[in-house]
Design a protein around this motif. Structure first.
Motif, PDB file in Angstrom:
ATOM      1  N   GLU A   1       0.841  -1.190   0.000  1.00 20.55           N
ATOM      2  CA  GLU A   1       0.000   0.000   0.000  1.00 20.55           C
ATOM      3  C   GLU A   1       0.877   1.242   0.000  1.00 20.55           C
ATOM      4  N   ASN A   2       0.366   2.295  -0.616  1.00 22.61           N
ATOM      5  CA  ASN A   2       1.170   3.508  -0.786  1.00 22.61           C
ATOM      6  C   ASN A   2       1.652   4.092   0.532  1.00 22.61           C
ATOM      7  N   TRP A   3       0.767   4.111   1.545  1.00 23.75           N
ATOM      8  CA  TRP A   3       1.175   4.746   2.795  1.00 23.75           C
ATOM      9  C   TRP A   3       2.314   3.979   3.460  1.00 23.75           C
ATOM     10  N   ILE A   4       2.336   2.634   3.302  1.00 23.05           N
ATOM     11  CA  ILE A   4       3.434   1.852   3.886  1.00 23.05           C
ATOM     12  C   ILE A   4       4.730   2.107   3.122  1.00 23.05           C
ATOM     13  N   LYS A   5       4.626   2.139   1.801  1.00 28.90           N
ATOM     14  CA  LYS A   5       5.822   2.428   0.998  1.00 28.90           C
ATOM     15  C   LYS A   5       6.359   3.811   1.320  1.00 28.90           C
ATOM     16  N   ASP A   6       5.443   4.786   1.472  1.00 30.56           N
ATOM     17  CA  ASP A   6       5.867   6.150   1.811  1.00 30.56           C
ATOM     18  C   ASP A   6       6.554   6.196   3.172  1.00 30.56           C
ATOM     19  N   THR A   7       6.027   5.428   4.102  1.00 28.36           N
ATOM     20  CA  THR A   7       6.610   5.419   5.450  1.00 28.36           C
ATOM     21  C   THR A   7       8.019   4.867   5.439  1.00 28.36           C
ATOM     22  N   TYR A   8       8.184   3.680   4.855  1.00 27.48           N
ATOM     23  CA  TYR A   8       9.512   3.060   4.858  1.00 27.48           C
ATOM     24  C   TYR A   8      10.526   3.857   4.037  1.00 27.48           C
ATOM     25  N   SER A   9      10.060   4.499   2.966  1.00 32.40           N
ATOM     26  CA  SER A   9      10.992   5.277   2.144  1.00 32.40           C
ATOM     27  C   SER A   9      11.365   6.596   2.797  1.00 32.40           C
ATOM     28  N   SER A  10      10.555   7.063   3.739  1.00 31.21           N
ATOM     29  CA  SER A  10      10.806   8.348   4.391  1.00 31.21           C
ATOM     30  C   SER A  10      11.809   8.254   5.534  1.00 31.21           C
ATOM     31  N   TYR A  11      12.056   7.047   6.004  1.00 37.76           N
ATOM     32  CA  TYR A  11      12.993   6.867   7.111  1.00 37.76           C
ATOM     33  C   TYR A  11      14.267   6.218   6.581  1.00 37.76           C
ATOM     34  N   PRO A  12      15.426   6.751   6.939  1.00 41.18           N
ATOM     35  CA  PRO A  12      16.686   6.138   6.497  1.00 41.18           C
ATOM     36  C   PRO A  12      16.872   4.772   7.143  1.00 41.18           C
ATOM     37  N   ALA A  13      17.781   3.993   6.582  1.00 43.70           N
ATOM     38  CA  ALA A  13      18.023   2.640   7.082  1.00 43.70           C
ATOM     39  C   ALA A  13      18.371   2.640   8.566  1.00 43.70           C
ATOM     40  N   SER A  14      19.062   3.692   9.012  1.00 43.82           N
ATOM     41  CA  SER A  14      19.478   3.771  10.417  1.00 43.82           C
ATOM     42  C   SER A  14      18.307   3.958  11.373  1.00 43.82           C
ATOM     43  N   LYS A  15      17.123   4.347  10.829  1.00 42.17           N
ATOM     44  CA  LYS A  15      15.945   4.584  11.671  1.00 42.17           C
ATOM     45  C   LYS A  15      14.937   3.446  11.563  1.00 42.17           C
ATOM     46  N   LYS A  16      15.320   2.353  10.877  1.00 45.50           N
ATOM     47  CA  LYS A  16      14.445   1.193  10.753  1.00 45.50           C
ATOM     48  C   LYS A  16      15.108  -0.017  11.418  1.00 45.50           C
ATOM     49  N   ILE A  17      14.279  -0.914  11.908  1.00 46.35           N
ATOM     50  CA  ILE A  17      14.827  -2.068  12.616  1.00 46.35           C
ATOM     51  C   ILE A  17      13.967  -3.295  12.334  1.00 46.35           C
ATOM     52  N   THR A  18      14.618  -4.429  12.166  1.00 43.39           N
ATOM     53  CA  THR A  18      13.927  -5.679  11.838  1.00 43.39           C
ATOM     54  C   THR A  18      13.820  -6.575  13.074  1.00 43.39           C
ATOM     55  N   LYS A  19      13.041  -7.631  12.918  1.00 44.99           N
ATOM     56  CA  LYS A  19      12.848  -8.592  14.006  1.00 44.99           C
ATOM     57  C   LYS A  19      14.182  -9.166  14.484  1.00 44.99           C
ATOM     58  N   ASN A  20      15.040  -9.580  13.553  1.00 44.17           N
ATOM     59  CA  ASN A  20      16.310 -10.193  13.929  1.00 44.17           C
ATOM     60  C   ASN A  20      17.187  -9.230  14.722  1.00 44.17           C
ATOM     61  N   GLU A  21      17.166  -7.958  14.324  1.00 41.80           N
ATOM     62  CA  GLU A  21      17.974  -6.962  15.047  1.00 41.80           C
ATOM     63  C   GLU A  21      17.439  -6.741  16.454  1.00 41.80           C
ATOM     64  N   ILE A  22      16.121  -6.729  16.598  1.00 38.59           N
ATOM     65  CA  ILE A  22      15.504  -6.531  17.914  1.00 38.59           C
ATOM     66  C   ILE A  22      15.869  -7.669  18.854  1.00 38.59           C
ATOM     67  N   LEU A  23      15.778  -8.908  18.340  1.00 41.12           N
ATOM     68  CA  LEU A  23      15.975 -10.082  19.193  1.00 41.12           C
ATOM     69  C   LEU A  23      17.442 -10.300  19.579  1.00 41.12           C
ATOM     70  N   LYS A  24      18.364  -9.606  18.911  1.00 41.93           N
ATOM     71  CA  LYS A  24      19.771  -9.714  19.314  1.00 41.93           C
ATOM     72  C   LYS A  24      19.991  -9.079  20.684  1.00 41.93           C
ATOM     73  N   LYS A  25      19.350  -7.919  20.922  1.00 46.07           N
ATOM     74  CA  LYS A  25      19.491  -7.217  22.204  1.00 46.07           C
ATOM     75  C   LYS A  25      18.139  -6.632  22.601  1.00 46.07           C
ATOM     76  N   PRO A  26      17.174  -7.482  22.974  1.00 43.32           N
ATOM     77  CA  PRO A  26      15.818  -6.996  23.258  1.00 43.32           C
ATOM     78  C   PRO A  26      15.748  -6.008  24.415  1.00 43.32           C
ATOM     79  N   GLY A  27      16.690  -6.115  25.344  1.00 42.81           N
ATOM     80  CA  GLY A  27      16.691  -5.203  26.486  1.00 42.81           C
ATOM     81  C   GLY A  27      17.056  -3.771  26.134  1.00 42.81           C
ATOM     82  N   ASN A  28      17.439  -3.538  24.880  1.00 43.71           N
ATOM     83  CA  ASN A  28      17.784  -2.179  24.448  1.00 43.71           C
ATOM     84  C   ASN A  28      16.562  -1.397  23.964  1.00 43.71           C
TER      85      ASN A  28
END
Length: 439
Positions: free
Chosen positions: A299-326
């Motif tokens: 959907e356009n709004w999801i594409k707009d959201t992900y494209s509006s944030y740089p890679a450094s401001k996005k996080i995936t499940k695998n990254e979260i589970l590496k250090k969930p306490g952060n």
């Protein structure tokens, strides 16, 4: 002569406010909300969906009013929307587009942003509405009726009460408001403004008739601080959508403990959209990250959201589970979806920082959430400060402004409220569609 009719938000209904005020020459509506409890009696939006406005009228969900007909005859001169919670504006999608709709600029921006993310159905079509934005404490006229919007504190920005002047009567409609939030100065300003007026009729919300919690936003911050000082694993916090005060509180506490705050894509879209449309200083800070799902629709709004944030401001499940306490993960609408997807490690905590369920459907959603928390081994607690005024502060408010008549609405306990207020003012417990005439 002024006539007031209530088409929603009365008879024990919390929300779904629709109030018509008629003078000799004009007619306006206060709010245009849907009663979701009534809707859920007939529809589940999975297997059973409404086909038309006419069907909604037949089953008693939509009032049978001329404003919902596409005719040349205009029987309404304007609709005032107090704030952007859907139990106060949802039926705008069904109105005759010739009718002007008056909102704050914030409410207009929020409704417009939400519209972009909704399924494209006739109930969610807000295109072509004749929106007119007012400014705080700048009066305007709709024919012979003068309206003074007064900004109030609620769990969403842009909320307003309306002081309404007719030739014979002064009416104060509170909308949803509170006295204990971060912007409680707005409540003081409301009191100072209206106590000098001769208020004939006060139409007020009375949501918290049996809620004795007096927690404010500072108390929420202290409780969150206490939990984060002891717990080192992942923390999930469920909030009301676009409760910017709560988001700011979470960000403040998280920065103290050097945790990043993860928000779901829809909330990220809304925050970004409001920042662009309003130029507001919104909580898009260094420690906010957007949850990037492994699979997501195009959907356009999801594409707009992900494209509006740089890679450094996005996080995936695998990254979260590496250090969930952060991290602190914000969820909305009692949804276990992110919990289910992430499968957080043992020791994680869930904090309900929104209102408890008040109807059967939210009760079922809450039960599903609890089942998932039990399955995943995640304990929960509630830390919340309501968006609604408590019953004691409301009674004090009535004592200060001294209206001749009080009409309580937006409450599950109208008779209780009526008796509680009876020693400070004359009280009318309104019935649906019954005309109330005032000289």
């Amino acid at each position: 002569m002024v006539e007031i009719r209530f088409f929603g938000g009365v008879g024990g209904e919390v929300g779904g406010n629709i109030i018509k005020i008629t003078t000799n020459t004009s007619a306006i509506f206060l709010d245009m909300g849907m009663n979701f409890q009534q809707r859920r009696k007939y529809y589940d939006d999975i297997f059973i969906k409404p086909y038309s406005k006419e069907e909604l009228i037949r089953v008693g969900i939509l009032p049978n009013l001329d404003i919902f007909q596409s005719t040349n005859e205009n029987t309404c001169d304007g609709i005032l929307i107090s704030h952007a919670h859907s139990d106060h504006y949802k039926f705008l999608s069904l109105i005759n587009r010739k009718i002007p709709v008056y909102t704050s600029i914030e409410t207009f921006a929020i409704i417009n942003s939400i519209f972009q993310t909704l399924p494209k159905t006739f109930e969610n079509d807000y295109s072509g509405i004749n929106f007119k934005c007012f400014k705080n404490q700048k009066s305007f006229k709709i024919n012979d009726i003068e309206i003074l919007p007064i900004e109030v504190d609620h769990s969403i920005i842009g909320a307003n009460s309306f002081l309404i002047y007719t030739d014979t009567t002064r009416i104060l409609y509170t909308g949803d408001f509170r006295a204990h939030g971060k912007r409680k100065n707005l409540f003081s300003q409301l009191v100072e403004k209206v106590k000098e007026e001769r208020i004939d009729i006060l139409i007020t919300e009375a949501t918290r008739a049996i809620d004795f919690s007096l927690m404010n936003e500072s108390d929420v911050e202290k409780k969150l601080y206490e939990i984060l000082s002891k717990e080192k694993s992942a923390i999930f916090i469920d909030i009301s959508l676009l409760d910017l005060d709560r988001i700011s509180t979470i960000l403040s506490v998280s920065s103290t403990f050097k945790r990043n705050v993860i928000i779901p894509p829809k909330l990220a879209y809304y925050l970004l959209s409001l920042q662009q449309k309003l130029g507001l200083k919104l909580p898009l800070t260094e420690n906010i990250l957007v949850y990037e799902k492994e699979e997501w629709t195009k959907e356009n709004w999801i594409k707009d959201t992900y494209s509006s944030y740089p890679a450094s401001k996005k996080i995936t499940k695998n990254e979260i589970l590496k250090k969930p306490g952060n991290y602190i993960f914000i969820t909305t609408f009692l949804s276990p979806l992110e919990l289910k997807e992430l499968e957080p490690p043992e020791g994680s905590i869930f904090i309900l920082s929104s209102s408890e369920p008040f109807d059967e459907e939210r009760g079922l959603a809450f039960d599903r959430l609890i089942n998932w928390l039990e399955f995943l081994g995640i304990p929960s607690t509630q830390i919340h400060s309501s968006g609604h005024i408590d019953i004691f502060s409301l009674k004090n408010f009535i004592n200060q402004i001294k209206p001749k008549i009080v009409i309580p609405i937006h409450t599950s306990y109208p008779n209780l409220v009526g008796k509680f207020f009876s020693n400070v003012s004359k009280v009318i417990i309104p019935k649906k569609e019954v005309p109330y005439n005032f000289p």
